[in-house]
Design an enzyme around this catalytic site. Structure first.
Site, PDB file in Angstrom:
ATOM      1  N   PHE A 150      19.344 -23.883  -6.640  1.00 44.91           N
ATOM      2  CA  PHE A 150      19.792 -25.104  -7.314  1.00 44.91           C
ATOM      3  C   PHE A 150      19.358 -26.370  -6.601  1.00 44.91           C
ATOM      4  O   PHE A 150      19.287 -27.429  -7.213  1.00 44.91           O
ATOM      5  CB  PHE A 150      21.332 -25.097  -7.464  1.00 44.91           C
ATOM      6  N   LYS A 174      12.624 -17.896 -13.257  1.00 48.02           N
ATOM      7  CA  LYS A 174      14.082 -17.809 -13.461  1.00 48.02           C
ATOM      8  C   LYS A 174      14.694 -18.897 -12.586  1.00 48.02           C
ATOM      9  O   LYS A 174      14.884 -18.715 -11.398  1.00 48.02           O
ATOM     10  CB  LYS A 174      14.586 -16.425 -13.045  1.00 48.02           C
ATOM     11  N   GLU A 177      20.772 -21.366 -12.474  1.00 46.96           N
ATOM     12  CA  GLU A 177      21.573 -21.614 -13.674  1.00 46.96           C
ATOM     13  C   GLU A 177      22.411 -22.889 -13.531  1.00 46.96           C
ATOM     14  O   GLU A 177      23.000 -23.352 -14.509  1.00 46.96           O
ATOM     15  CB  GLU A 177      22.480 -20.404 -13.979  1.00 46.96           C
ATOM     16  N   SER A 227      19.783 -18.184  -0.934  1.00 45.87           N
ATOM     17  CA  SER A 227      20.570 -17.869   0.258  1.00 45.87           C
ATOM     18  C   SER A 227      20.081 -16.562   0.890  1.00 45.87           C
ATOM     19  O   SER A 227      19.458 -15.726   0.221  1.00 45.87           O
ATOM     20  CB  SER A 227      22.040 -17.754  -0.130  1.00 45.87           C
ATOM     21  N   CYS A 282      17.683 -27.010   2.515  1.00 47.82           N
ATOM     22  CA  CYS A 282      17.498 -25.915   3.480  1.00 47.82           C
ATOM     23  C   CYS A 282      16.926 -26.440   4.781  1.00 47.82           C
ATOM     24  O   CYS A 282      16.965 -25.759   5.795  1.00 47.82           O
ATOM     25  CB  CYS A 282      16.580 -24.853   2.907  1.00 47.82           C
ATOM     26  N   GLU A 382      26.096 -21.044   7.270  1.00 48.49           N
ATOM     27  CA  GLU A 382      25.342 -22.105   6.610  1.00 48.49           C
ATOM     28  C   GLU A 382      26.322 -22.789   5.660  1.00 48.49           C
ATOM     29  O   GLU A 382      26.724 -22.208   4.642  1.00 48.49           O
ATOM     30  CB  GLU A 382      24.161 -21.536   5.813  1.00 48.49           C
TER      31      GLU A 382
END
Ligand code: NAD
Length: 497
Positions: A150, A174, A177, A227, A282, A382
């Site tokens: 995301f 993909k 979402e 992740s 990240c 994290e």
């Protein structure tokens, strides 16, 4: 009635076969903006079949024609990048200038891919043996899958698809979402740029769609970013099904501050890299490792700067937007309680923030926590939010040991005026991307991006030369054109003469 975002298959919106959907929020308003379809395995399989059919011609399309599409996409995207940034901000929440920065970094990879005729050139060795030539060519893989997170809904897909397309592959993306709209927007722009239908497809959804991509025998490779637990799963499942997989995972990035560093530069960098995009990067800095005696002075400087930050709706002139969902906001805020319980000192508490935005937005202000014990989950997890921890160490060696002991190896930075110390750090630190007086060392598009250890599963980093290698496979050809003097039987292993 709530709008429902469709998949994009064979060059047009496609409702798919499943009636499962999920909410997409406007995080600054805290409201559902639209729903997105969650694709079934059958939807993924159909998109893959469409991409496979398209590969038959796209894989053989001339380099010149593919380049025209890529150049066209670059021009259109550049002209309309503000439009994309606005969609991105409305679903992700990051401030508009940051969204524009994300698009710009994605554009860099498009521009890199525009040089594919040069990058994907093979090699030729003439007359390796008498009248024998050897050459190598790079061929596309076929249908490639991309699964994105995301936090960079435009840039991360652009780390992969421009290179995949330029080298002749066809794509099934993909997206996350949580902020899916930019994927359809880019798909429509690719079509407008002349990309044939079926070459680039988008199937929205969750685990069901991901799993279908991972096992479909017609998917040659998977590029995943997300992740660490999911990256590991994607890597193990995809490779078990015979696919080439690059799976980029999570991070916990440390900034090592030596006593001779310019503390104003350090404080600026820590705030920019810790709180930009609300820490949902990240490559965000989440731990400042202060080599004493700098910690007290540095913390004061960071606190001063934090006091000037405005948290609010990214469409206004704010510095930092909301978090992606209410659930994630609450999870991140929970670490501030944990910090207190574990004996750390909360210097600035983001839960007290007064946002410039709607009351129901997913707000959490910048948070600074000092003396974080390395046994605390505030240090080990994290967090992926605007929480900056400070760990105090006695020496450079203690700092490097701490960084190298962590499970992740995505990014790190050292701040110092000592070139020798920086050079030693660059050699000794076990991290894939290193900054020297640079806090977010995201490599430019012509160097590859990727971490070490639990931050990357697989051998290939994203984009740059490793991206070109990932999306191609090499064929070595040994050829001899006969002249009248050839001949003779020889059952020995071929030797060159
Ligand atoms: P995520 O792992 O939750 O989701 C990533 C993708 O995996 C999404 O498309 C999601 O739909 C899918 N997914 C989620 N759960 C799944 C499951 N159980 N099985 C199969 N697929 C699943 O990550 P996120 O929250 O979207 O993104 C944030 C994470 O991504 C952070 O950990 C961050 O560090 C990481 N990230 C890493 C990099 C990098 O380059 N290393 C870059 C950006 C983000």
């Amino acid at each position: 009635m709530t709008e429902v975002l469709d998949h994009w298959i064979a060059g047009r919106p496609d409702a798919g076969s499943s009636d499962r959907t999920g909410p997409v929020y406007d995080p600054a308003l805290g409201e559902v903006a639209r729903e997105v379809r969650y694709g079934s395995a059958a939807d993924v399989d159909r998109a893959v079949a469409v991409a496979k059919e398209a590969f038959a011609s796209w894989g053989r399309t001339s380099i010149a024609r593919r380049q025209q599409v890529l150049f066209g996409f670059r021009e259109r995207l550049n002209a309309r990048k503000d439009e994309l940034a606005a969609i991105l901000t409305s679903e992700h929440g990051k401030v508009l200038s940051d969204a524009a920065g994300e698009v710009a970094r994605g554009l860099e990879v498009v521009e890199f891919a525009c040089a594919m005729p040069h990058l994907a050139k093979g090699a030729f060795s003439q007359n390796v043996s008498t009248d024998v030539d050897v050459y190598s060519v790079k061929e596309p893989l076929g249908v490639v899958g991309i699964i994105s997170p995301f936090n960079f809904p435009a840039m991360v897909p652009m780390w992969f698809f421009p290179i995949a397309l330029a080298t002749g592959n066809t794509v099934v993306l993909k997206p996350s979402e949580k902020d899916p709209s930019v994927a359809n927007w880019m798909a429509a722009l690719l079509k407008e740029s002349g990309l044939p239908d079926g070459v680039f497809n988008v199937v929205h959804g969750d685990k069901e769609a991901v799993d279908a991509l991972l096992v479909n025998p017609d998917v040659a490779s998977v590029s995943f970013v997300g992740s660490t637990p999911i990256a590991r799963y994607v890597y193990e499942t995809g490779t078990a099904h015979g696919k080439r997989v690059q799976a980029l995972g999570g991070a916990k990035n440390h900034m090592l501050v030596l006593p001779d560093a310019d503390l104003d530069l350090v404080a600026d960098s820590a705030v920019n890299a810790g709180f930009g995009s609300a820490g949902e990067r990240c490559m965000a800095i989440s731990v400042v490792v202060a080599v004493e005696p700098v910690a007290d002075e540095l913390i004061e400087k960071i606190r001063d700067r934090m006091g000037k930050l405005v948290t609010g709706d990214g469409r206004r002139s704010c510095d930092m937007g909301p978090l992606i969902t209410r659930e994630h906001r609450d999870k991140v805020a929970g670490y501030i309680d944990v910090a207190t319980q574990d004996g750390a000192t909360v210097v600035v508490d983001g839960r007290d923030v007064q946002p410039d935005g709607a009351a129901d937005g997913f707000w959490l202000g910048p948070t600074l926590i000092d003396k974080v014990p390395t046994s605390s989950t505030v240090y080990t997890d994290e967090i992926f939010g605007p929480v900056l921890s400070v760990v105090r160490v006695a020496s450079y060696a203690d700092g490097v040991e701490l960084i190298n002991a962590g499970p992740y190896g995505n990014g790190t930075a050292i701040f110092t005026n000592d070139g020798g110390a920086a050079r030693r750090f660059q050699r000794e630190v076990e991290v894939g991307m290193v900054g020297i007086n640079v806090p977010i060392p995201v490599p430019v598009a012509y160097h590859s991006f990727g971490g070490w250890k639990a931050s990357l599963f697989g051998d290939a980093k994203a984009y740059g030369p490793q991206g070109v290698d990932f999306f191609t496979r090499e064929k070595a050809v040994t050829s001899r054109w006969l002249d009248p003097s050839h001949g003779g039987i020889n059952l020995g292993f071929p030797q060159n003469s």
